[in-house]
Design an enzyme around this catalytic site. Structure first.
Site, PDB file in Angstrom:
ATOM      1  N   HIS A   1       0.868  -1.173   0.000  1.00 51.03           N
ATOM      2  CA  HIS A   1       0.000   0.000   0.000  1.00 51.03           C
ATOM      3  C   HIS A   1       0.909   1.229   0.000  1.00 51.03           C
ATOM      4  O   HIS A   1       2.012   1.178   0.538  1.00 51.03           O
ATOM      5  CB  HIS A   1      -0.835  -0.054   1.287  1.00 51.03           C
ATOM      6  CG  HIS A   1      -1.923   0.967   1.396  1.00 51.03           C
ATOM      7  ND1 HIS A   1      -1.683   2.279   1.715  1.00 51.03           N
ATOM      8  CD2 HIS A   1      -3.269   0.864   1.255  1.00 51.03           C
ATOM      9  CE1 HIS A   1      -2.832   2.944   1.770  1.00 51.03           C
ATOM     10  NE2 HIS A   1      -3.805   2.108   1.487  1.00 51.03           N
TER      11      HIS A   1
ATOM     12  N   LYS B   1     -10.709  -0.669  10.537  1.00 52.59           N
ATOM     13  CA  LYS B   1     -10.877  -1.848   9.680  1.00 52.59           C
ATOM     14  C   LYS B   1     -11.256  -3.091  10.489  1.00 52.59           C
ATOM     15  O   LYS B   1     -11.442  -4.169   9.938  1.00 52.59           O
ATOM     16  CB  LYS B   1      -9.591  -2.112   8.897  1.00 52.59           C
ATOM     17  CG  LYS B   1      -9.282  -1.018   7.865  1.00 52.59           C
ATOM     18  CD  LYS B   1      -8.183  -1.438   6.940  1.00 52.59           C
ATOM     19  CE  LYS B   1      -7.520  -0.288   6.214  1.00 52.59           C
ATOM     20  NZ  LYS B   1      -8.381   0.328   5.184  1.00 52.59           N
TER      21      LYS B   1
END
Lengths: 152, 420
Positions: B137, B240
């Site tokens: 990422h 998350k």
């Protein structure tokens, strides 16, 4: 536009006749298909509109006339964005600076029920493109014809 | 339920997991969008929150909102107690030997930036190398690029193969005595690949490198034990994993954290301040300048309790079977190409449809009530590797169902039809 007979008023009117989102969506796609193809040589980094989920190229050309008119070439790899560009160019293409500055895109997109696509959060480059079109028109009106402009 | 050709499907977990009961805990799931039932398949972007977390946030502001570590009045004591208890719960949840090794941050991104600054600036220099993988990422690339720019170190990228699996031979060859840091995702957000993190850490330690694990997509989906993994640093985000946004964690080995200077200056990170000199606070408070996200920490503690109650092993097993079902479903769509087909995967289904731009697909799926993410997923190098501008990504959580995957399947058929 390849279909010169279609004005923005006619497009807005057509949207009024369309029913659900599916018909409207399909119509935007159709408009995108009418967008003239952009010259491959112009699809270069310098003309790339950044910050888009789709790849968008946009090239303004000031045509020296009295008064000068501004021509825009643009294309996108996503059909929905091409359709929105087609609508945008119907409003602005080959107009004088004064005519361009007199057109407010937002209320027209609102009438067509497409205003959500103008939001900067959509990241489709439309918002940036409108700002850029208006900025160029303002330059032209002020008499300082822009040199090779940076992309929006 | 549709009939897909699901390979080796032992749907034991699906049959025994009480997803109806789980879904009852998530109020947001029970709504219609554009007149269709919501199929929320975007949990890799952010997870939904169970009622207990929502109520904990409400309760905090209604009953004991107060600043922590400061006042000696009743509310301040309760706020501090709950906030610090959450730290203890989080430590237990990820197998951290001590709660003092849990640094609260804003999220994974800040956790990684913290290490890159506070540890990196002191330990990485010219001629050193930082090894990342091609599947990272942006938040596990850019902070290291910035560190390299500051220090003259070099960023080295370990390759992936066509399935989105890390090429371990190459990775091993790239590890040298120059490698100071290995920064790697436990689970890839764009591909779903589960990296062999234990082996990676073992190999990295073999050359004396420090390992920073981006665990943002792992902690919500499997039992993670940072001590067993022997990770030097492990970063993850609260939002998350059913917790609030704006709270995250950096776990660090005690000696590593102890040796690190502060990250930001301000209140709460000091022992004493004069205009000549400041004595810094102990770990972890040294890294937590300013009034923290108190309710975020408390909310995350409640989320951890909730996940523990459901059971991380059960969650992993259920999500795995859901992934197999989803993979089988998507493979039945002509012209659909899955991006990320590693042997070991978490519940991420990234894909492209032949000749269809994800940006065109997204509004059609949205109108069918299906929420997926389209774009580059903050992993542009991954998109470049697979030669696509963007993908659509359906990401699964334990509150998803096979019916929602069916809804995605039908919506994709519709998108194909409309965009043909």
């Amino acid at each position: 536009m390849s279909d010169d007979t279609l004005t923005i008023d006619e497009i807005v009117e057509n949207f009024e006749f369309l029913g659900d989102w599916e018909e409207r969506f399909t119509y935007v796609l159709d408009l995108g298909k009418r967008l003239p193809e952009m010259d491959e040589d112009d699809m270069v980094e310098a003309n790339r509109v950044h910050g888009c989920q789709a790849t968008v190229y946009f090239k303004p050309t000031v045509i020296d006339a009295d008064p000068p008119v501004i021509h825009f070439d643009a294309t996108a790899d996503a059909h929905i964005v091409s359709g929105l560009i087609a609508i945008l160019l119907t409003m602005y293409n080959d107009r004088t600076a004064e005519q361009i500055l007199a057109v407010e895109a937002e209320p027209l997109f609102e009438k067509m029920g497409l205003e959500e696509h103008l939001s900067p959060t959509r990241r489709n480059g439309l918002h940036a493109m409108i700002k850029r079109i208006r900025a160029i028109a303002a330059h032209v009106l002020a008499g300082d014809l822009p040199q090779q402009e940076a992309t929006p | 339920m549709m009939e897909y050709d699901v390979p080796t499907q032992a749907d034991n977990a699906i049959l025994t997991f009480d997803v109806v009961n789980v879904r009852a805990a998530f109020p947001i799931l029970h709504q219609q969008v554009h007149g269709k039932p919501l199929a929320y398949l975007d949990s890799a972007a952010t997870s939904q929150k169970p009622t207990c977390v929502i109520e904990a946030i409400d309760d905090y502001y209604r009953r004991y909102n107060s600043n922590v570590h400061r006042g000696v009045h009743k509310l301040a004591e309760e706020a501090t107690h709950e906030y610090e208890q959450a730290r203890v719960k989080i430590a237990r949840f990820i197998g951290s030997p001590s709660h003092t090794q849990i640094v609260y941050t804003r999220g994974t991104t800040e956790s990684i930036n913290l290490v890159a600054s506070a540890w990196g600036d002191a330990n990485v220099g010219e001629g050193d190398e930082v090894l990342v993988t091609h599947m990272e990422h942006h938040s596990n690339i850019v902070p290291w690029q910035m560190l390299c720019k500051r220090t003259g170190a070099t960023l080295v990228v370990a390759p992936i193969d066509k399935t989105g699996t890390l090429v371990m031979d190459a990775f091993e060859r790239q590890l040298t005595e120059r490698t100071k840091v290995v920064a790697v995702a436990h689970v890839s957000n764009a591909l779903g690949t589960i990296n062999p993190i234990e082996r990676i850490i073992e190999l990295a330690h073999g050359v004396g490198a420090v390992v920073v694990v981006d665990g943002a997509q792992a902690v919500p989906h499997m039992q993670v034990n940072v001590e067993a993994l022997d990770a030097d640093f492990y970063a993850f985000s609260g939002h998350k994993m059913c917790g609030p946004t704006g709270i995250g964690v950096l776990y660090g080995k005690a000696d590593r954290l102890e040796a690190m200077g502060p990250y930001q200056g301000g209140g709460d990170m000091i022992k004493s301040v004069t205009f000549k000199h400041t004595e810094y606070n102990d770990v972890p408070y040294r890294f937590e300048a300013g009034t923290p996200n108190i309710v975020g920490g408390i909310g995350l503690g409640v989320a951890v309790d909730y996940l523990t109650g459901v059971g991380m092993d059960k969650i992993a097993a259920y999500e795995h079977e859901l992934l197999e079902y989803g993979t089988a479903a998507l493979q039945q769509i002509d012209g659909l190409r899955l991006i990320g087909t590693a042997d070991r995967k978490a519940g991420v289904l990234s894909f492209v449809l032949d000749g269809i731009h994800p940006y065109d697909m997204a509004p059609i799926l949205d109108r069918q009530g299906v929420a997926v993410r389209t774009g580059h997923h903050c992993a542009q190098p991954v998109m470049d590797f697979f030669g696509v501008p963007a993908t659509a990504r359906a990401s699964l959580a334990f509150y998803n169902t096979r019916a929602e995957i069916d809804q995605l399947f039908v919506a994709l058929k519709k998108a194909k039809e409309m965009l043909a």
